[in-house]
Design an enzyme around this catalytic site. Structure first.
Site, PDB file in Angstrom:
ATOM      1  N   ASN A 123       0.848  -1.188   0.000  1.00 47.95           N
ATOM      2  CA  ASN A 123       0.000   0.000   0.000  1.00 47.95           C
ATOM      3  C   ASN A 123       0.895   1.254   0.000  1.00 47.95           C
ATOM      4  O   ASN A 123       1.539   1.573   0.998  1.00 47.95           O
ATOM      5  CB  ASN A 123      -0.899  -0.060   1.248  1.00 47.95           C
ATOM      6  CG  ASN A 123      -1.840   1.118   1.340  1.00 47.95           C
ATOM      7  OD1 ASN A 123      -1.517   2.218   0.908  1.00 47.95           O
ATOM      8  ND2 ASN A 123      -3.001   0.860   1.915  1.00 47.95           N
ATOM      9  N   HIS A 169       0.279   4.447  -0.086  1.00 56.51           N
ATOM     10  CA  HIS A 169      -0.121   5.494   0.856  1.00 56.51           C
ATOM     11  C   HIS A 169       0.481   5.228   2.231  1.00 56.51           C
ATOM     12  O   HIS A 169       1.000   6.109   2.897  1.00 56.51           O
ATOM     13  CB  HIS A 169      -1.641   5.501   1.043  1.00 56.51           C
ATOM     14  CG  HIS A 169      -2.367   6.258  -0.004  1.00 56.51           C
ATOM     15  ND1 HIS A 169      -2.363   7.624  -0.058  1.00 56.51           N
ATOM     16  CD2 HIS A 169      -3.124   5.839  -1.037  1.00 56.51           C
ATOM     17  CE1 HIS A 169      -3.100   8.017  -1.087  1.00 56.51           C
ATOM     18  NE2 HIS A 169      -3.569   6.939  -1.701  1.00 56.51           N
ATOM     19  N   ASP A 213      -1.568  -4.057  10.703  1.00 61.15           N
ATOM     20  CA  ASP A 213      -2.894  -4.361  10.188  1.00 61.15           C
ATOM     21  C   ASP A 213      -3.866  -3.461  10.937  1.00 61.15           C
ATOM     22  O   ASP A 213      -3.705  -3.234  12.137  1.00 61.15           O
ATOM     23  CB  ASP A 213      -3.238  -5.834  10.395  1.00 61.15           C
ATOM     24  CG  ASP A 213      -4.407  -6.258   9.505  1.00 61.15           C
ATOM     25  OD1 ASP A 213      -4.608  -5.646   8.444  1.00 61.15           O
ATOM     26  OD2 ASP A 213      -5.113  -7.201   9.870  1.00 61.15           O
ATOM     27  N   PHE A 266      -7.214   7.807   2.517  1.00 58.42           N
ATOM     28  CA  PHE A 266      -7.602   6.601   1.769  1.00 58.42           C
ATOM     29  C   PHE A 266      -8.588   5.797   2.606  1.00 58.42           C
ATOM     30  O   PHE A 266      -8.960   6.203   3.710  1.00 58.42           O
ATOM     31  CB  PHE A 266      -6.367   5.760   1.392  1.00 58.42           C
ATOM     32  CG  PHE A 266      -5.682   5.081   2.562  1.00 58.42           C
ATOM     33  CD1 PHE A 266      -4.882   5.802   3.425  1.00 58.42           C
ATOM     34  CD2 PHE A 266      -5.848   3.718   2.798  1.00 58.42           C
ATOM     35  CE1 PHE A 266      -4.237   5.182   4.501  1.00 58.42           C
ATOM     36  CE2 PHE A 266      -5.212   3.088   3.866  1.00 58.42           C
ATOM     37  CZ  PHE A 266      -4.409   3.825   4.724  1.00 58.42           C
ATOM     38  N   TYR A 299     -11.440   4.341   4.564  1.00 56.92           N
ATOM     39  CA  TYR A 299     -12.679   4.886   5.130  1.00 56.92           C
ATOM     40  C   TYR A 299     -12.533   6.338   5.618  1.00 56.92           C
ATOM     41  O   TYR A 299     -13.415   6.836   6.313  1.00 56.92           O
ATOM     42  CB  TYR A 299     -13.116   4.012   6.317  1.00 56.92           C
ATOM     43  CG  TYR A 299     -13.422   2.578   5.962  1.00 56.92           C
ATOM     44  CD1 TYR A 299     -14.712   2.178   5.619  1.00 56.92           C
ATOM     45  CD2 TYR A 299     -12.419   1.608   5.982  1.00 56.92           C
ATOM     46  CE1 TYR A 299     -14.995   0.860   5.310  1.00 56.92           C
ATOM     47  CE2 TYR A 299     -12.683   0.282   5.673  1.00 56.92           C
ATOM     48  CZ  TYR A 299     -13.972  -0.088   5.335  1.00 56.92           C
ATOM     49  OH  TYR A 299     -14.246  -1.397   5.024  1.00 56.92           O
ATOM     50  N   ASP A 300     -11.437   6.992   5.280  1.00 56.93           N
ATOM     51  CA  ASP A 300     -11.158   8.324   5.827  1.00 56.93           C
ATOM     52  C   ASP A 300     -12.294   9.329   5.627  1.00 56.93           C
ATOM     53  O   ASP A 300     -12.545  10.163   6.497  1.00 56.93           O
ATOM     54  CB  ASP A 300      -9.876   8.902   5.211  1.00 56.93           C
ATOM     55  CG  ASP A 300      -8.623   8.395   5.904  1.00 56.93           C
ATOM     56  OD1 ASP A 300      -8.748   7.817   7.002  1.00 56.93           O
ATOM     57  OD2 ASP A 300      -7.527   8.585   5.357  1.00 56.93           O
TER      58      ASP A 300
HETATM   59  P1  ITT Z   1      -1.605  -3.948   3.308  1.00 58.79           P
HETATM   60  O1  ITT Z   1      -2.289  -5.146   3.877  1.00 58.79           O
HETATM   61  O2  ITT Z   1      -1.005  -4.175   1.962  1.00 58.79           O
HETATM   62  O3  ITT Z   1      -0.635  -3.319   4.235  1.00 58.79           O
HETATM   63  P2  ITT Z   1      -4.226  -2.735   3.383  1.00 58.79           P
HETATM   64  O4  ITT Z   1      -4.817  -1.760   2.416  1.00 58.79           O
HETATM   65  O5  ITT Z   1      -4.848  -4.075   3.480  1.00 58.79           O
HETATM   66  O6  ITT Z   1      -2.692  -2.785   3.067  1.00 58.79           O
HETATM   67  P3  ITT Z   1      -4.692  -2.564   6.254  1.00 58.79           P
HETATM   68  O7  ITT Z   1      -4.689  -4.039   6.256  1.00 58.79           O
HETATM   69  O8  ITT Z   1      -3.849  -1.870   7.240  1.00 58.79           O
HETATM   70  O9  ITT Z   1      -4.276  -2.026   4.784  1.00 58.79           O
HETATM   71  O10 ITT Z   1      -6.110  -1.977   6.450  1.00 58.79           O
HETATM   72  C1  ITT Z   1      -7.247  -2.675   6.057  1.00 58.79           C
HETATM   73  C2  ITT Z   1      -8.243  -1.703   5.482  1.00 58.79           C
HETATM   74  O11 ITT Z   1      -8.637  -0.773   6.489  1.00 58.79           O
HETATM   75  C3  ITT Z   1      -7.720  -0.860   4.326  1.00 58.79           C
HETATM   76  O12 ITT Z   1      -7.870  -1.495   3.086  1.00 58.79           O
HETATM   77  C4  ITT Z   1      -8.579   0.377   4.432  1.00 58.79           C
HETATM   78  O13 ITT Z   1      -9.826   0.158   3.817  1.00 58.79           O
HETATM   79  C5  ITT Z   1      -8.801   0.499   5.934  1.00 58.79           C
HETATM   80  N1  ITT Z   1      -7.818   1.430   6.521  1.00 58.79           N
HETATM   81  C6  ITT Z   1      -6.606   1.137   7.043  1.00 58.79           C
HETATM   82  N2  ITT Z   1      -5.979   2.232   7.473  1.00 58.79           N
HETATM   83  C7  ITT Z   1      -6.819   3.276   7.221  1.00 58.79           C
HETATM   84  C8  ITT Z   1      -6.744   4.667   7.405  1.00 58.79           C
HETATM   85  O14 ITT Z   1      -5.684   5.254   7.943  1.00 58.79           O
HETATM   86  N3  ITT Z   1      -7.781   5.409   7.021  1.00 58.79           N
HETATM   87  C9  ITT Z   1      -8.867   4.864   6.464  1.00 58.79           C
HETATM   88  N4  ITT Z   1      -9.016   3.559   6.228  1.00 58.79           N
HETATM   89  C10 ITT Z   1      -7.998   2.755   6.594  1.00 58.79           C
END
Ligand code: ITT
Length: 196
Positions: free
Chosen positions: A10, A12, A69, A151, A153-154
Site C-alpha cells: 500500500n 499510501h 494491520d 484513503f 474509510y477516511d
Molecule cells: P496492506 O495489507 O497491503 O498493508 P491494506 O490496504 O490491506 O494494506 P490494512 O490491512 O492496514 O491495509 O487496512 C485494512 C483496510 O482498512 C484498508 O484497506 C482500508 O480500507 C482500511 N484502513 C486502514 N488504514 C486506514 C486509514 O488510515 N484510514 C482509512 N481507512 C484505513
C-alpha cells in the site's frame, strides 16, 4: 543505515510511515525486496494478521520486518468491519464499495450510536524476537462522505478529538498526529530509537 522492511504494498501507507520514521532507517516496501506475492492474512484478528505477515517476510527474505494491520470497528455493526476492513464491500481494497456498504448498513443508525474506532496492530520481528505495538483513535461514522484526502474509510470517519473534519479533510501531518497508525508507529519509533 539500518534496513527495515514494511510488509505492505500500500503506497499510501508506505509514504505515511516513511514520513513518521524519519532518516534513521532505510524503509523498504515489499516491491523493493522483490516480493510480489499477496502474503496470506487469514488470522481472525488484526494482531494475528500483523504477526503472520512479519513472519512471512522474515522466513522468506531473512530481513527484519514490521507489519501493521488496521481495522475499523463500528459499534453499531458489532465491531465490523474489523479484521475484514479491506474487503468489506466484497472486492479487496475497493474503498468506494466498502464505504457504500457501511453507509447502507448504517442508514437508520442515529448520530449518537455511530461511534467507531480505528485500531492498528503492529508486529515487529527483530532478530527473531516479536514485539507488539498498538494505536487507536475514537470517532464516529458520518452519514455521507466529506473530503478527498487520505484513503480507505477516511472520508466517513470523524475523529472525536478533532475540529469536526474527517480524516479525508486533513493533510497527512494532521492525520498522523492523532491517527491509529500514527500512534502505533510512534510507539514503534520510540522503541526503535531507544535501542543502541
Ligand atoms: P496492506 O495489507 O497491503 O498493508 P491494506 O490496504 O490491506 O494494506 P490494512 O490491512 O492496514 O491495509 O487496512 C485494512 C483496510 O482498512 C484498508 O484497506 C482500508 O480500507 C482500511 N484502513 C486502514 N488504514 C486506514 C486509514 O488510515 N484510514 C482509512 N481507512 C484505513
Amino acid at each position: 543505515m539500518k534496513k527495515l522492511v514494511i510488509a505492505t504494498n500500500n503506497a499510501h501507507k508506505l509514504e505515511e510511515i516513511r514520513e513518521m520514521l524519519g532518516d534513521g532507517y532505510e524503509i523498504l516496501g515489499l516491491a523493493d525486496i522483490g516480493c510480489d506475492v499477496d502474503i496470506p492474512e487469514t488470522a481472525p484478528t488484526i494482531e494475528g494478521n500483523a504477526e503472520m505477515k512479519a513472519r512471512y517476510v522474515q522466513e522468506h527474505y531473512g530481513l527484519d520486518c514490521f507489519s501493521d494491520d488496521t481495522g475499523l470497528e463500528i459499534d453499531a455493526l458489532g465491531g465490523e468491519p474489523g479484521v475484514h476492513s479491506a474487503r468489506y464491500g466484497g472486492v479487496a481494497h475497493d474503498s468506494e464499495r466498502n464505504i457504500d456498504k457501511v453507509l447502507r448498513l448504517m442508514a437508520d443508525v442515529p448520530l449518537e450510536r455511530r461511534t467507531a474506532r480505528f485500531r492498528t496492530a503492529i508486529a515487529l520481528l527483530q532478530a527473531g524476537v516479536l514485539h507488539r505495538f498498538e494505536g487507536r483513535v475514537e470517532g464516529r461514522i458520518l452519514t455521507e462522505r466529506h473530503g478527498t484526502g487520505g484513503f480507505g474509510y477516511d472520508s466517513i470517519f470523524q475523529p472525536a478529538e478533532g475540529d469536526g473534519r474527517t480524516f479525508a479533510q486533513m493533510d497527512a501531518h494532521e492525520k498522523n498526529a492523532i491517527s491509529h497508525r500514527g500512534r502505533a508507529v510512534a510507539a514503534l519509533v520510540e522503541y526503535l530509537n531507544s535501542q543502541p
